[in-house]
Structures are given as C-alpha cells and as structure tokens.
Design a protein around this motif. Structure first.
Motif, mmCIF file in Angstrom:
data_model
loop_
_atom_site.group_PDB
_atom_site.id
_atom_site.type_symbol
_atom_site.label_atom_id
_atom_site.label_comp_id
_atom_site.label_asym_id
_atom_site.label_seq_id
_atom_site.Cartn_x
_atom_site.Cartn_y
_atom_site.Cartn_z
ATOM 1 N N ARG A 205 -9.852 -2.201 3.236
ATOM 2 C CA ARG A 205 -9.313 -2.472 4.572
ATOM 3 C C ARG A 205 -7.976 -3.182 4.417
ATOM 4 N NH1 ARG A 205 -12.261 0.814 5.406
ATOM 5 N NH2 ARG A 205 -14.083 0.923 6.764
ATOM 6 N N LEU A 206 -7.037 -2.857 5.304
ATOM 7 C CA LEU A 206 -5.685 -3.397 5.218
ATOM 8 C C LEU A 206 -5.282 -4.045 6.529
ATOM 9 C CD1 LEU A 206 -3.887 -0.375 3.482
ATOM 10 C CD2 LEU A 206 -4.698 -2.468 2.376
ATOM 11 N N PRO B 131 0.824 -1.211 0.000
ATOM 12 C CA PRO B 131 0.000 0.000 0.000
ATOM 13 C C PRO B 131 0.859 1.263 0.000
ATOM 14 C CG PRO B 131 0.063 -0.975 2.183
ATOM 15 C CD PRO B 131 0.762 -1.928 1.268
ATOM 16 N N GLN B 132 0.584 2.146 -0.958
ATOM 17 C CA GLN B 132 1.292 3.415 -1.066
ATOM 18 C C GLN B 132 0.352 4.601 -0.935
ATOM 19 O OE1 GLN B 132 4.709 3.542 -1.441
ATOM 20 N NE2 GLN B 132 4.667 1.320 -1.224
ATOM 21 N N PHE B 133 -0.944 4.311 -0.764
ATOM 22 C CA PHE B 133 -1.944 5.369 -0.703
ATOM 23 C C PHE B 133 -3.181 4.805 -0.008
ATOM 24 C CE2 PHE B 133 -1.595 3.331 -4.834
ATOM 25 C CZ PHE B 133 -2.801 2.653 -4.887
ATOM 26 N N THR B 134 -4.086 5.686 0.349
ATOM 27 C CA THR B 134 -5.307 5.281 1.045
ATOM 28 C C THR B 134 -6.462 5.157 0.052
ATOM 29 O OG1 THR B 134 -4.590 6.398 3.057
ATOM 30 C CG2 THR B 134 -6.929 5.882 2.875
ATOM 31 N N VAL B 135 -7.174 4.057 0.132
ATOM 32 C CA VAL B 135 -8.381 3.843 -0.677
ATOM 33 C C VAL B 135 -9.559 3.738 0.292
ATOM 34 C CG1 VAL B 135 -9.534 2.369 -2.355
ATOM 35 C CG2 VAL B 135 -7.047 2.657 -2.448
ATOM 36 N N PRO B 136 -10.591 4.577 0.162
ATOM 37 C CA PRO B 136 -11.659 4.668 1.169
ATOM 38 C C PRO B 136 -12.320 3.341 1.528
ATOM 39 C CG PRO B 136 -11.845 6.458 -0.410
ATOM 40 C CD PRO B 136 -10.772 5.556 -0.932
ATOM 41 N N ASP B 137 -12.657 2.511 0.547
ATOM 42 C CA ASP B 137 -13.427 1.298 0.832
ATOM 43 C C ASP B 137 -12.555 0.058 0.981
ATOM 44 O OD1 ASP B 137 -15.763 2.704 0.820
ATOM 45 O OD2 ASP B 137 -16.184 2.339 -1.295
ATOM 46 N N THR C 184 -1.616 -5.480 8.073
ATOM 47 C CA THR C 184 -0.187 -5.614 7.807
ATOM 48 C C THR C 184 0.278 -7.047 8.034
ATOM 49 O OG1 THR C 184 0.205 -3.319 8.451
ATOM 50 C CG2 THR C 184 2.110 -4.787 8.420
ATOM 51 N N SER D 247 0.720 -5.913 2.864
ATOM 52 C CA SER D 247 -0.591 -5.910 3.512
ATOM 53 C C SER D 247 -1.563 -6.853 2.820
ATOM 54 C CB SER D 247 -1.187 -4.499 3.520
ATOM 55 O OG SER D 247 -0.453 -3.650 4.357
ATOM 56 N N ALA E 17 -5.309 -7.037 1.796
ATOM 57 C CA ALA E 17 -6.329 -6.024 1.521
ATOM 58 C C ALA E 17 -7.623 -6.692 1.079
ATOM 59 C CB ALA E 17 -5.847 -5.071 0.430
#
Length: 290
Positions: A156-157, A148-154, A159, A269, A271
């Motif tokens: 879930r991650l 993950p390099q950015f946030t995506v609203p929908d 680690t 992660s 996802a």
C-alpha cells in the motif's frame, strides 16, 4: 499461588481489617477469607495471626508482604505495558528510506510520529526502493519511504510529495547565473550521475529526459548517494540532475536551478505491507502528515 491471592493479601494487610479489604476489593468477606486461606495453604505458612482480636501479620506475613507488594506492582506495570503496546505506544518501528527522503519526507514523518508516540523505539535504514520492496515483503521493515516505479500487489502506498528534477551546477559555472536552465543547455557538459545499479528506474528516466532533449549525457562519474554526487559537482567534475529536495550547500560550491522543461514529477511515497498488523505501524499511519 495466584496473583489475585497475592493482591488480596496486600490489600488485607494494608487495611488491617477483612471487612474493609473486602469492600475495597468488591468481594464478600467469606470470599476474601477463602482467598487468604488458599494462599496460606499454598505457601504452607500462616500469614495472619488469628489469635489476636486485631488482625496482625505473622513474621512470615511481614516478609511475604514486601515481595507481594513488588509482585503486584510489577503485574500492574506489565498489564499497562501490554495495553500500551496493543495501542501502538510501545515497541519498535522499523523504517527504510531512500536517501532523498532525508531532506524533507523522513524528518516530517518521524517528527510527527515521535510527537504522537514518544516511547516507541525507531530504527531507520537507508535502502533503495527495490531493497525496501523486498524488506517489506519479508517483514524486515514496517514501512518505507520510496520512489514507486511499479505496482506491487501486497504493498500500500501513500503519497508524501511530488518532487521535481533540478540541475546541480558548480558555483562558478556560467549557467549558475541563470534562474532556470534547460536540459539542452547541459548537452555539452560532463555529468556526475546516479549509479544505475542502485536505482535503474531513476537513472534510466533521467537519461531518457536528456535524450528527449536531443543528447545523451556524457557520464564521467557515478555515485550511489546524492551527497557524493553533490560533493563531486562542487569539485567541478561535472554537473548533475537531481530529484528535489536537495542537500543544503554553500552556493559558492554548488547551486541548484529548476529546469525550464515541465517534466513529470517524482513521487515520494510511504509504503507498507497489507499483511503487517503491527499496532506501531497503525500509529505511524495515523500520525503521518498529509
């Protein structure tokens, strides 16, 4: 014809007695008699010979019994299968993964999942992080192993690991004799690099680390996957910087050395989409190693 009528008929035929069959089915004798009579009306033939003192099947009843047994058995199997699917024990799990996940994260994740639910079919597809994000949103995969390099609203991650950058060197390279190397040691080297189009965030971040160390890497060859990069390093086309864990190699061909610099680690992660209600996905999340 109703399934419960067929089931009542099979039990009655097995017991050879309406009273015992009713007790086994936990119904009254009149209720069971009405069920059998309704079944015979729907079929248009008598199934039991009622002229005898002892309950006996008619020829039509003998033929119907074999099929009715199979019908009830299959109905029980279908009910059990539906219940197992509801619990996430049957079905298909679709997983995307970045290539670096194949060396540790993917085997750990799917090994634990297979031990927990051995009858779910697993479909895996190698995909870049960007492709996985799109596939999760479009419900083409259930889960992904990505960087993950950015946030995506929908999205879930969770680690799975924090992985370091290391240097990949030809086995005969002078720096291969060191236990650690610094980025500055690589300033004059030719580089085999990740192809930027397949992972711009990874490419740009590693280039940024090199520039922070005082040089821009001289990239002579790019490749989409890490195995190809390692093969090109083994062929002495250049050195590389790779995210660990790395493919196993013969140290006569390629060696991996940790860096002197304390750089930020790379997160691996698991996802998934918040909109995916698959029971199989829920079982994956339950079994996923911490």
């Amino acid at each position: 014809m109703e399934l419960r009528q067929a089931a009542a008929f099979v039990v009655t035929a097995d017991e050879g007695h309406v009273g015992r069959a009713a007790a086994r089915l936990h119904v009254t004798q009149p209720t069971l008699s009405r069920q059998i009579a309704a079944l015979e009306r729907s079929l248009g033939v008598p199934l039991f010979d009622r002229t005898r003192r002892q309950l006996a099947l008619t020829p039509a009843g003998e033929v119907f019994l074999a099929g009715a047994r199979e019908l009830v058995r299959r109905a029980d199997e279908l009910a059990a299968a539906a219940q197992r699917a509801h619990r996430g024990e049957l079905g298909v799990l679709r997983v995307g993964f970045v290539q670096s996940a194949t060396f540790a994260a993917l085997p750990r994740l799917l090994g634990a999942f297979r031990a927990a639910v051995p009858h779910v079919r697993v479909e895996v597809t190698a995909m870049t992080t960007l492709r996985q994000v799109d596939a999760l949103a479009d419900d083409r995969i259930d889960a992904g192993l990505l960087r993950p390099q950015f946030t995506v609203p929908d999205l879930r991650l969770r680690t799975m690991s924090h992985d370091e950058l290391c240097a990949a060197l030809p086995g005969g390279h002078p720096l291969a004799r060191r236990r650690r190397v610094s980025l500055a040691d690589l300033a004059d080297e030719s580089f085999v690099f990740y192809e930027r189009d397949s992972g711009p965030a990874v490419h740009d971040t590693i280039v940024g680390h090199c520039r922070a160390a005082g040089f821009s890497p001289r990239i002579v060859q790019e490749a989409v996957d890490v195995q190809t990069i390692v093969a090109l390093v083994a062929a002495n086309l250049g050195v590389s910087l790779l995210i660990t864990p790395t493919p196993h190699t013969d140290e006569k061909a390629v060696v991996y050395r940790p860096l002197v610099e304390k750089l930020p680690t790379w997160e691996m992660s698991l996802a998934w989409s918040v909109h995916n209600r698959s029971p199989v996905l829920a079982r994956l999340l339950e079994s996923a190693p911490a």
